[in-house]
Design an enzyme around this catalytic site. Structure first.
Site, short mmCIF file in Angstrom:
data_model
loop_
_atom_site.label_atom_id
_atom_site.label_comp_id
_atom_site.label_asym_id
_atom_site.label_seq_id
_atom_site.Cartn_x
_atom_site.Cartn_y
_atom_site.Cartn_z
N LYS A 1 -27.36 -39.64 -54.41
CA LYS A 1 -28.05 -38.35 -54.49
C LYS A 1 -29.42 -38.46 -55.14
CE LYS A 1 -23.91 -35.50 -54.08
NZ LYS A 1 -24.09 -35.23 -52.66
N ASP B 1 -17.83 -42.78 -60.92
CA ASP B 1 -18.58 -42.16 -59.83
C ASP B 1 -19.55 -41.16 -60.45
OD1 ASP B 1 -19.58 -40.60 -57.78
OD2 ASP B 1 -17.69 -40.47 -56.69
N PHE C 1 -13.51 -35.58 -55.95
CA PHE C 1 -14.32 -35.56 -54.75
C PHE C 1 -15.23 -36.78 -54.77
CE2 PHE C 1 -18.08 -34.74 -52.22
CZ PHE C 1 -17.51 -34.35 -51.02
#
Length: 419
Positions: free
Chosen positions: A271, A242, A157
Site C-alpha cells: 500500500k 502483516d 484480512f
C-alpha cells in the site's frame, strides 16, 4: 484547502451532476461488480482532498486503505515518478536496474532487517511470505515435507487470492471459492494462550496483523505482540507481521509493532510503500530466512521494477525523518479524543491508533454504509465494514482543523434521524 473553504460546498442538496450519472452508468454496465463503491466519481486530488467530475471537493478519510499515507500528489513522490518515467520503467528481474539496490538497502535499514524481496500487491507479498515460511520450515527447522502449518488469527484480512481466502473467517470472501488450501490453523485474535496451545512441531510461522484493519481497526490487548514474539522465539517459529495497512507511519510509529518494542522475523509491506502512485509491496526480513528463496523459486515480471523502486525509495526517505510518524501520533491523539466524545451519541465503541480509527455505529441508528453515504453528502469520504462499523484513515498530511471539521460532520450525521 481549509475547512472554511468546504463548509459552503458540502451541503449535499445540489442535484446529481450529469457527468457523474454517466460515469456511474458506465461503471454499472462495463465493470465487474467486485466492489460496491459510494456514488461519487473522482477526477483529481491534492493532499487530503479530492475533486469529483462535477467540481465538488471531498476530504479523503480513507486514503486508498492507507495506500495514500502521504496524500494525493505529494510533490517529492511525483517528482521521483516523473524523473524515472523519462529514464526507465521496466527491465524485469532478468537484469539489474540502478533503482532497485538502493531502495532495498534503505528499506531494510528502515525496518532493521537485512534483505528485501520486492513484489507488487499486498496479496502477492502475503503469498510470498507463506512460501518463504514453508521453505524455511523444511530446510531450516526440519519439518517433514508437506506438513508445514501456519497459524493465523480469526478476523484476519490478508488479501483475496485463493490461498489467502482459504484461512479467512469472512464468509463473503470464502463462499464459492473452494476447494481451499490446507496448512493453516486459526486462533482467536489477541489470545496468547490460545496461540501457545496451537503451536506444534509442524508450525513454521504465525501470521498476524498487529492491528486488524478490515475487521474494523481492532487493536490487540497490551502485551499481546510481545507475547507472540516470545512464543515464536521459544518454539522456533517465524513471527510474520502483516503491516500492509498498519505500517509506514499510519499508527504514529514506523510500524505498528513498534508500539510494543517488538521486531518480527518478517514484515509484509505494501500500500503506502508505492506512495499511492504504483503498486509496490515487499517482504522484509533477516538474511538467514529470506535466503531460502533461490533463483527460480519465486518471481514477478514487474516486481522490483525501476519505476516502483524509485517511488518506494522516496517513501523510505520521507519516513526516515520521523516527521510523518510524529504527525500521525500527535494528530491521532486529537482524533481519538474527539471520537471518544461521541460515545453514547450514536457511537458504541471507538478504536484508534495514530490516524487510524474504527467506529462502531449503533445499528439501531443506522448502518455503517448509511453513515458513509451521509458523510459523502457532507463532503467526507469514509468506508464501512462489517455492517455497522466505519473506518477513518486520512492521509498523514491532513491538518488539525480538517480533522476537527470531519468529526463535527460525523457528529451531525449521527444526530440526524432516518428519513
Amino acid at each position: 484547502m481549509t475547512t472554511a473553504d468546504t463548509t459552503t460546498d458540502t451541503t449535499g442538496d445540489r442535484p446529481a451532476d450529469p457527468g457523474t450519472e454517466l460515469h456511474l452508468q458506465l461503471a454499472e454496465t462495463a465493470t465487474a461488480r467486485n466492489y460496491h463503491p459510494l456514488p461519487v466519481v473522482l477526477t483529481s486530488g491534492r493532499g487530503a482532498w479530492v475533486t469529483d467530475v462535477g467540481g465538488r471537493r471531498y476530504l479523503d478519510c480513507l486514503a486508498g486503505y492507507s495506500a495514500l499515507n502521504f496524500g494525493h500528489g505529494h510533490p517529492q513522490l511525483l517528482a521521483a515518478a516523473r524523473e524515472q518515467l523519462e529514464r526507465l520503467t521496466l527491465t524485469s528481474r532478468a537484469f539489474h536496474n540502478d533503482r532497485l539496490g538502493p531502495f532495498c538497502r534503505d528499506l531494510a535499514e528502515l525496518a532493521g532487517m537485512d534483505l528485501v524481496l520486492p513484489m507488487n500487491t499486498g496479496a502477492e507479498a502475503v503469498e510470498t511470505v507463506l512460501k518463504v515460511a514453508r521453505k524455511w520450515g523444511y530446510e531450516v527447522k526440519g519439518v517433514p515435507a508437506d506438513r508445514a502449518t501456519v497459524i493465523v488469527a480469526d478476523g484476519n484480512f490478508h488479501g483475496r487470492t485463493t490461498t489467502i481466502v482459504s484461512f479467512s473467517s469472512d464468509p463473503v470472501a470464502r463462499e464459492g471459492f473452494g476447494p481451499f488450501t490446507p496448512g493453516f490453523r486459526t486462533v482467536p485474535y489477541g489470545d496468547a494462550a490460545a496461540l501457545a496451545d496451537a503451536i506444534d512441531e509442524h508450525t513454521v510461522a504465525v501470521l498476524l496483523e498487529p492491528i486488524q484493519g478490515e475487521a474494523g481497526v481492532v487493536i490487540p490487548p497490551p502485551g499481546y505482540l510481545a507475547a507472540v514474539r516470545a512464543l515464536c522465539s521459544r518454539e522456533d517459529v517465524l513471527f510474520v507481521a502483516d503491516e500492509i495497512q498498519s505500517g509506514l507511519g499510519r499508527t504514529g510509529t514506523t510500524f505498528a509493532c513498534d508500539a510494543e518494542g517488538v521486531t518480527p522475523d518478517l514484515y509484509v509491506l505494501g500500500k503506502a510503500l508505492g506512495g499511492g502512485i504504483v503498486p509496490l509491496s515487499a517482504v522484509v526480513g533477516r538474511r538467514e530466512i529470506l535466503e531460502v528463496i533461490r533463483p527460480g523459486n519465486h518471481g514477478s515480471t514487474f516486481g522490483g521494477n525501476p519505476l516502483a523502486a524509485a517511488v518506494g525509495h522516496t517513501v523510505v526517505e520521507l519516513l526516515r525523518t520521523g516527521a510523518y510518524q510524529e504527525r500521525a501520533a500527535r494528530l491521532g491523539e486529537r482524533l481519538g479524543k474527539r471520537l471518544e466524545a461521541l460515545m453514547g451519541h450514536g457511537v458504541l465503541a471507538v478504536r484508534s491508533r495514530g490516524l487510524w480509527s474504527g467506529i462502531d455505529i449503533d445499528p439501531e441508528l443506522m448502518s455503517g454504509r448509511e453513515a458513509c453515504e451521509r458523510l459523502l453528502a457532507r463532503g467526507i469520504l469514509a468506508k464501512d465494514t462489517h455492517g455497522s462499523t466505519i473506518r477513518l484513515a486520512p492521509p498523514l498530511v491532513i491538518e488539525a482543523d480538517e480533522l476537527d471539521w470531519m468529526t463535527e460532520q460525523l457528529a451531525e450525521v449521527l444526530t440526524v434521524p432516518r428519513a
